[in-house]
Scaffold this motif. Structure first.
Motif, PDB file in Angstrom:
ATOM      1  N   LYS A  91       0.735  -1.207  -0.093  1.00 50.50           N
ATOM      2  CA  LYS A  91       0.024  -0.033   0.092  1.00 50.50           C
ATOM      3  C   LYS A  91       0.723   1.257   0.008  1.00 50.50           C
ATOM      4  CE  LYS A  91      -3.603   2.076   2.548  1.00 50.50           C
ATOM      5  NZ  LYS A  91      -4.468   2.212   3.659  1.00 50.50           N
ATOM      6  N   ASP A  92       0.756   2.187  -1.093  1.00 47.47           N
ATOM      7  CA  ASP A  92       1.761   3.250  -1.185  1.00 47.47           C
ATOM      8  C   ASP A  92       0.935   4.334  -1.188  1.00 47.47           C
ATOM      9  OD1 ASP A  92       3.584   4.891  -2.046  1.00 47.47           O
ATOM     10  OD2 ASP A  92       3.259   4.284  -4.287  1.00 47.47           O
ATOM     11  N   TRP A  93       1.422   5.465  -0.343  1.00 49.98           N
ATOM     12  CA  TRP A  93       0.486   6.696   0.011  1.00 49.98           C
ATOM     13  C   TRP A  93      -0.759   6.216   0.461  1.00 49.98           C
ATOM     14  CZ3 TRP A  93       3.765  10.547   0.741  1.00 49.98           C
ATOM     15  CH2 TRP A  93       4.805  10.406  -0.245  1.00 49.98           C
ATOM     16  N   HIS A  94      -1.771   7.061   0.233  1.00 44.52           N
ATOM     17  CA  HIS A  94      -3.040   6.939   0.701  1.00 44.52           C
ATOM     18  C   HIS A  94      -3.853   6.313  -0.375  1.00 44.52           C
ATOM     19  CE1 HIS A  94      -2.860   8.948   4.605  1.00 44.52           C
ATOM     20  NE2 HIS A  94      -2.292  10.018   3.933  1.00 44.52           N
ATOM     21  N   PHE A  95      -3.595   6.470  -1.557  1.00 45.33           N
ATOM     22  CA  PHE A  95      -4.579   5.933  -2.513  1.00 45.33           C
ATOM     23  C   PHE A  95      -4.126   5.058  -3.492  1.00 45.33           C
ATOM     24  CE2 PHE A  95      -5.631  10.348  -1.294  1.00 45.33           C
ATOM     25  CZ  PHE A  95      -6.697  10.181  -0.701  1.00 45.33           C
ATOM     26  N   SER A  96      -3.097   4.256  -3.547  1.00 43.68           N
ATOM     27  CA  SER A  96      -2.714   3.584  -4.406  1.00 43.68           C
ATOM     28  C   SER A  96      -1.863   2.340  -3.810  1.00 43.68           C
ATOM     29  CB  SER A  96      -1.569   4.163  -5.385  1.00 43.68           C
ATOM     30  OG  SER A  96      -0.346   4.542  -4.752  1.00 43.68           O
ATOM     31  N   THR A  97      -1.808   1.240  -4.752  1.00 45.63           N
ATOM     32  CA  THR A  97      -0.709   0.158  -4.399  1.00 45.63           C
ATOM     33  C   THR A  97       0.098  -0.130  -5.533  1.00 45.63           C
ATOM     34  OG1 THR A  97      -2.296  -1.602  -5.373  1.00 45.63           O
ATOM     35  CG2 THR A  97      -2.747  -0.984  -3.185  1.00 45.63           C
ATOM     36  N   ARG A  98       1.377  -0.847  -4.904  1.00 47.09           N
ATOM     37  CA  ARG A  98       2.274  -1.129  -6.076  1.00 47.09           C
ATOM     38  C   ARG A  98       2.567  -2.568  -5.660  1.00 47.09           C
ATOM     39  NH1 ARG A  98       5.539   3.288  -7.941  1.00 47.09           N
ATOM     40  NH2 ARG A  98       5.037   4.968  -7.030  1.00 47.09           N
ATOM     41  N   ARG A  99       3.077  -3.263  -6.849  1.00 42.76           N
ATOM     42  CA  ARG A  99       3.601  -4.626  -6.991  1.00 42.76           C
ATOM     43  C   ARG A  99       5.038  -4.507  -7.178  1.00 42.76           C
ATOM     44  NH1 ARG A  99      -0.841  -8.988  -8.073  1.00 42.76           N
ATOM     45  NH2 ARG A  99      -2.617  -7.991  -7.388  1.00 42.76           N
ATOM     46  N   TYR A 100       5.631  -5.421  -6.262  1.00 40.25           N
ATOM     47  CA  TYR A 100       7.231  -5.506  -6.735  1.00 40.25           C
ATOM     48  C   TYR A 100       7.450  -7.098  -6.796  1.00 40.25           C
ATOM     49  CZ  TYR A 100      12.334  -5.136  -5.604  1.00 40.25           C
ATOM     50  OH  TYR A 100      13.706  -4.921  -5.950  1.00 40.25           O
ATOM     51  N   ASN A 101       8.050  -7.548  -8.011  1.00 39.65           N
ATOM     52  CA  ASN A 101       8.596  -8.785  -8.129  1.00 39.65           C
ATOM     53  C   ASN A 101       9.820  -8.942  -7.415  1.00 39.65           C
ATOM     54  OD1 ASN A 101       9.629 -11.046  -9.869  1.00 39.65           O
ATOM     55  ND2 ASN A 101       7.978 -10.953 -10.679  1.00 39.65           N
ATOM     56  N   LEU A 102       9.821  -9.759  -6.740  1.00 39.91           N
ATOM     57  CA  LEU A 102      11.143 -10.357  -5.865  1.00 39.91           C
ATOM     58  C   LEU A 102      12.097 -10.911  -6.943  1.00 39.91           C
ATOM     59  CD1 LEU A 102       9.272 -11.784  -2.720  1.00 39.91           C
ATOM     60  CD2 LEU A 102      10.148  -9.501  -3.026  1.00 39.91           C
ATOM     61  N   LYS A 103      11.869 -11.694  -7.614  1.00 38.04           N
ATOM     62  CA  LYS A 103      12.940 -12.100  -8.743  1.00 38.04           C
ATOM     63  C   LYS A 103      13.646 -11.245  -9.483  1.00 38.04           C
ATOM     64  CE  LYS A 103      11.208 -17.022  -8.918  1.00 38.04           C
ATOM     65  NZ  LYS A 103      10.494 -18.005  -9.763  1.00 38.04           N
ATOM     66  N   THR A 104      12.686 -10.265 -10.084  1.00 34.83           N
ATOM     67  CA  THR A 104      13.292  -9.474 -10.929  1.00 34.83           C
ATOM     68  C   THR A 104      13.731  -8.081 -10.307  1.00 34.83           C
ATOM     69  OG1 THR A 104      11.175  -8.379 -11.617  1.00 34.83           O
ATOM     70  CG2 THR A 104      11.806 -10.506 -13.101  1.00 34.83           C
ATOM     71  N   LYS A 105      13.156  -7.981  -9.262  1.00 35.15           N
ATOM     72  CA  LYS A 105      13.484  -6.872  -8.282  1.00 35.15           C
ATOM     73  C   LYS A 105      13.064  -5.413  -9.008  1.00 35.15           C
ATOM     74  CE  LYS A 105      17.370  -9.093  -6.092  1.00 35.15           C
ATOM     75  NZ  LYS A 105      19.026  -8.877  -5.557  1.00 35.15           N
ATOM     76  N   THR A 106      11.764  -5.682  -9.802  1.00 36.63           N
ATOM     77  CA  THR A 106      11.257  -4.383 -10.290  1.00 36.63           C
ATOM     78  C   THR A 106       9.935  -4.383  -9.840  1.00 36.63           C
ATOM     79  OG1 THR A 106      10.815  -5.870 -12.327  1.00 36.63           O
ATOM     80  CG2 THR A 106      12.928  -4.597 -12.340  1.00 36.63           C
TER      81      THR A 106
END
Length: 396
Positions: free
Chosen positions: A339-354
């Motif tokens: 959960k990023d800031w108040h209004f968005s979400t992000r997805r982070y790939n643990l394999k590609t590190k992106t």
């Protein structure tokens, strides 16, 4: 030809009458895969074979629940708290409503919590536990702990916080409420306070019970505790305490006792409790905090709250954000959802590190079952609760 000569034997006729049509198990799996989760949960009771198939079926899988919170008169407010199921397959479509609860008399909402398919829905005035899959809702009784302390100089606006989890010893679900009995901050840097803790066991208690000992430290109010392996973990309010906290306050649901869970030793001096974030990720406890270089987010992991052995598992580019606006929520495949800031979400790939995706919660389409329209016309969004959810038939 004589009828008796062509008629099948009586035993054969009886066998044809009582034989049961056979449906190949592979076909059953295909049929079940197209049913909604609520139906799958009911059909899991038909027989052992179906229960085994459904327990492994891809349709019964974790997802995310989204609960938009709006502002009214400068305060977080919701006449009706609506929980929406969010899955990648529903991008572009209006999110389906999982549950809607009337909260018109409660005004101030707290953060939600999830445990085994049950959702804790706390507010300043009332506390509810609900199971969206079975449509059951339990409203907990009123308690004196819900009453704010006497007014005084610099008294915080909110005075309580909640936690919810499973007690493995009694196999019961418990709700815990931390509250300030009194708090007085004259403004000289000194803060005088007394605290309390109440517990409600679902299915057993008729009223809230106070713990035999009061919490030894003041907690951050409106910060819902993190549940992990039979314990609730709270962040200590270092401003009220007046000094650096020794760690996180652990409340065991088994013996209802308090202990301090130390943070990673190398992070102690730079750990700011109001900003760091705790979450359970794949059976481990995850602590997210600013990296020493202030350009990364460090994810520290451990599997024991009694004597934690922390190890720094990941270091992620911060991208101009930091905890708690970079809260780890869940892991799907090899991607951590934040959960990023108040209004968005992000997805982070643990394999590609992106980073693989970013969704602004305000841009999703919400069907309001009360108004019959999309969105929240005339209301300003305050923030979004986003939490992992796995449907279950746990009774309340």
């Amino acid at each position: 030809m004589d009828d008796d000569e062509t008629a099948p034997p009586a035993a054969q006729r009886q066998s044809k009458k009582t034989s049961t049509p056979h449906i190949p198990h592979e076909l059953v799996e295909v049929i079940l895969s197209h049913l909604p989760v609520e139906s799958l949960l009911r059909f899991s009771r038909v027989c052992k074979a179906w229960r085994s198939t459904i327990s492994l079926d891809a349709s019964v899988k974790p997802c995310l629940l989204v609960s938009p919170q709006t502002l009214q008169d400068g305060k977080v407010h919701s006449d009706t708290v609506i929980l929406y199921r969010w899955e990648d397959s529903r991008q572009g479509a209006a999110l389906p409503v999982v549950h809607a609860t009337d909260m018109s008399s409660d005004v101030i909402m707290h953060g939600l919590a999830h445990c085994d398919g049950l959702i804790l829905l706390p507010s300043e005035a009332a506390v509810r536990v609900l199971n969206p899959a079975t449509r059951r809702t339990l409203t907990l009784p009123w308690s004196p702990g819900a009453e704010p302390p006497p007014p005084g100089p610099n008294v915080p606006l909110y005075h309580q916080s909640f936690g919810f989890g499973h007690d493995p010893r009694s196999n019961a679900y418990k709700v815990a409420r931390f509250f300030y009995r009194s708090i007085y901050a004259p403004g000289s840097g000194e803060c005088l306070y007394t605290t309390g803790m109440e517990v409600f066991t679902i299915g057993t208690d008729q009223h809230w019970r106070e713990t035999t000992k009061d919490p030894p430290y003041p907690m951050l109010t409106r910060h819902t505790a993190t549940f992990y392996k039979g314990s609730l973990l709270w962040s200590i309010n270092e401003h009220v305490l007046g000094q650096k906290p020794p760690g996180f306050l652990r409340f065991s649901l088994e013996d209802e006792a308090f202990e301090v869970m130390p943070p990673p030793p190398s992070c102690y001096q730079r750990l700011y409790y109001v900003w760091c974030a705790l979450a359970e990720i794949r059976g481990e406890l995850c602590l997210a905090l600013d990296g020493a270089d202030m350009k990364t987010i460090e994810l520290w992991m451990c599997d024991n709250t009694m004597n934690p052995q922390w190890n720094q598992r990941y270091s992620i580019n911060a991208i101009s954000c930091s905890p708690p606006y970079f809260n780890p929520i869940a892991v799907f495949d090899d991607e951590i959802v934040f959960k990023d800031w108040h209004f968005s979400t992000r997805r982070y790939n643990l394999k590609t590190k992106t980073y693989t995706d970013e969704f602004h919660m305000k841009d999703l389409r919400y069907h309001n079952p009360i108004t019959g329209m999309l969105g929240y016309q005339g209301r300003r969004f305050a923030y979004f609760d986003v939490l992992p959810y796995t449907p279950s038939l746990v009774p309340i």
